[in-house]
Design a protein around this motif. Structure first.
Motif, mmCIF file in Angstrom:
data_model
loop_
_atom_site.group_PDB
_atom_site.id
_atom_site.type_symbol
_atom_site.label_atom_id
_atom_site.label_comp_id
_atom_site.label_asym_id
_atom_site.label_seq_id
_atom_site.Cartn_x
_atom_site.Cartn_y
_atom_site.Cartn_z
ATOM 1 N N ILE A 19 -18.371 36.612 32.043
ATOM 2 C CA ILE A 19 -18.014 35.500 32.597
ATOM 3 C C ILE A 19 -19.117 34.602 33.651
ATOM 4 N N ASP A 22 -19.833 32.006 31.059
ATOM 5 C CA ASP A 22 -18.969 31.079 30.554
ATOM 6 C C ASP A 22 -18.292 30.355 31.568
ATOM 7 N N ALA A 23 -18.323 31.187 32.716
ATOM 8 C CA ALA A 23 -17.588 30.400 33.845
ATOM 9 C C ALA A 23 -16.093 30.406 33.783
ATOM 10 N N GLN A 24 -15.500 30.995 32.581
ATOM 11 C CA GLN A 24 -14.079 31.111 32.447
ATOM 12 C C GLN A 24 -13.550 32.424 32.069
ATOM 13 N N SER A 26 -11.046 33.160 30.584
ATOM 14 C CA SER A 26 -10.312 33.122 29.056
ATOM 15 C C SER A 26 -11.469 33.074 28.038
ATOM 16 N N VAL A 27 -12.322 32.418 28.250
ATOM 17 C CA VAL A 27 -13.464 32.428 27.451
ATOM 18 C C VAL A 27 -14.167 33.512 27.198
ATOM 19 N N GLN A 36 -6.483 37.937 28.007
ATOM 20 C CA GLN A 36 -6.793 37.375 29.206
ATOM 21 C C GLN A 36 -6.164 38.267 30.579
ATOM 22 N N ARG A 57 -13.040 31.872 42.530
ATOM 23 C CA ARG A 57 -12.336 31.173 41.812
ATOM 24 C C ARG A 57 -12.379 29.886 42.313
ATOM 25 N N LYS A 60 -12.782 24.540 38.657
ATOM 26 C CA LYS A 60 -13.779 24.327 37.272
ATOM 27 C C LYS A 60 -14.171 25.733 36.729
ATOM 28 N N GLY A 61 -13.538 26.666 37.289
ATOM 29 C CA GLY A 61 -13.654 27.946 36.839
ATOM 30 C C GLY A 61 -14.222 29.093 37.583
#
Length: 307
Positions: A19, A22-24, A26-27, A36, A57, A60-61
């Protein structure tokens, strides 16, 4: 906090790092083969254990909190160390790293051990290789004491053969060396009788080369040479030959190496009859497992012995 950190699993540390990178969510979940919702529940459980949120949160992520940055940094160190350990273990199992300890008589070292090591080094640069060249009695003592993975040596008569496994071997022919310009260099094949008056530089009585020379003389009904300089040192031998008309027997492979390298103006004096040494063998201890890299090098040497 320390108890909470101790309870975190490697999978949870991997999620924290993913996390952060990737800052996301889901990714990160896709990278770790998680759904997820599953990744979200795991992160919530981590934050419950730690007692603080690890990520803020935003539109942008996700951005690590100060606590999240600390955990992500240590997760990278922990997981990087584990990945390095896994890589090193894989290399060890494949015989690309580790330590090999080999002992050999001189001719075997030159003809078989050195070329095998050169081949191994082409894709196993991290291997630590030790090669000792010594008389067979010393090599066998070292093998039985656990100092070598395997040796190429002759088996002394007093050896307890129940403790060793004797594999493929080879015989050695002797070459006779002298200085360039030796008065007998152009005389054609030399008989032993004509060499008796010369000084011989060779091993002490009972050693393989000396025994082979003595046996060759006795087989022709001749007394062995009486003028002998006893030495096992190749450097001493070369130094003595350089300034005298002495001769020195050497294993053919060693003679080829010296002459090919132009060592101190040494030449081969042709013998009328070949002198053959007693055979040496590749020997290892029974019931002592070798490391993958030692097995790999031993197989290479065995293959060369069989050619």
């Amino acid at each position: 906090m320390s108890d909470a950190l101790a309870s975190l699993t490697l999978r949870q540390f991997r999620l924290i790092l993913a996390i952060a990178e990737d800052a996301q969510l889901s990714v990160a979940a896709e990278r770790l083969a998680l759904t997820q919702p599953g990744a979200s529940r795991m992160l919530a459980e981590i934050e419950r254990l730690v007692g603080q949120p690890l990520f803020d949160r935003h539109a942008k992520g996700m951005r690590p909190t100060p606590v999240g940055e600390v955990l992500a940094r240590h997760a990278a160190t922990l997981l990087g160390g584990l990945d390095q350990a896994a890589s090193e273990m894989a290399a060890f199992r494949a015989g690309r790293t580790g330590t090999v300890r080999v002992g050999a008589v001189t001719g075997a070292a030159v003809a078989y051990v050195v070329p095998a090591i050169q081949t191994l080094r082409r894709d196993a640069a991290g291997v630590d290789i030790r090669v000792d060249v010594a008389p067979s009695v010393d090599l066998m003592g070292g093998l039985l004491a656990g100092e070598y993975d395997f040796v190429l040596a002759r088996v002394p008569s007093e050896t307890d053969t129940t403790a060793i496994e004797v594999l493929r071997g080879r015989t050695e022919d002797l070459a006779l060396l002298g200085r360039a310009g030796h008065p007998m260099a152009g005389d054609g094949p030399l008989g032993l009788a004509g060499l008796s008056s010369l000084t011989w530089v060779m091993q002490a009585p009972g050693m393989p080369i000396r025994a082979a020379v003595d046996a060759a003389y006795l087989a022709e009904g001749l007394a062995p040479p009486s003028e002998v300089v006893d030495t096992a040192s190749l450097l001493v031998t070369l130094a003595y030959l350089r300034d005298t008309n002495a001769v020195a027997p050497a294993a053919r492979e060693v003679a080829d190496l010296l002459i090919g390298a132009g060592a101190a103006g040494i030449v081969r004096l042709p013998l009328a009859r070949p002198i053959t040494l007693s055979p040496y063998n590749l020997i290892r201890r029974r019931q002592r497992p070798a490391s993958p890299v030692a097995e790999r090098l031993m197989t290479m040497v065995l293959d060369r012995l069989g050619q």
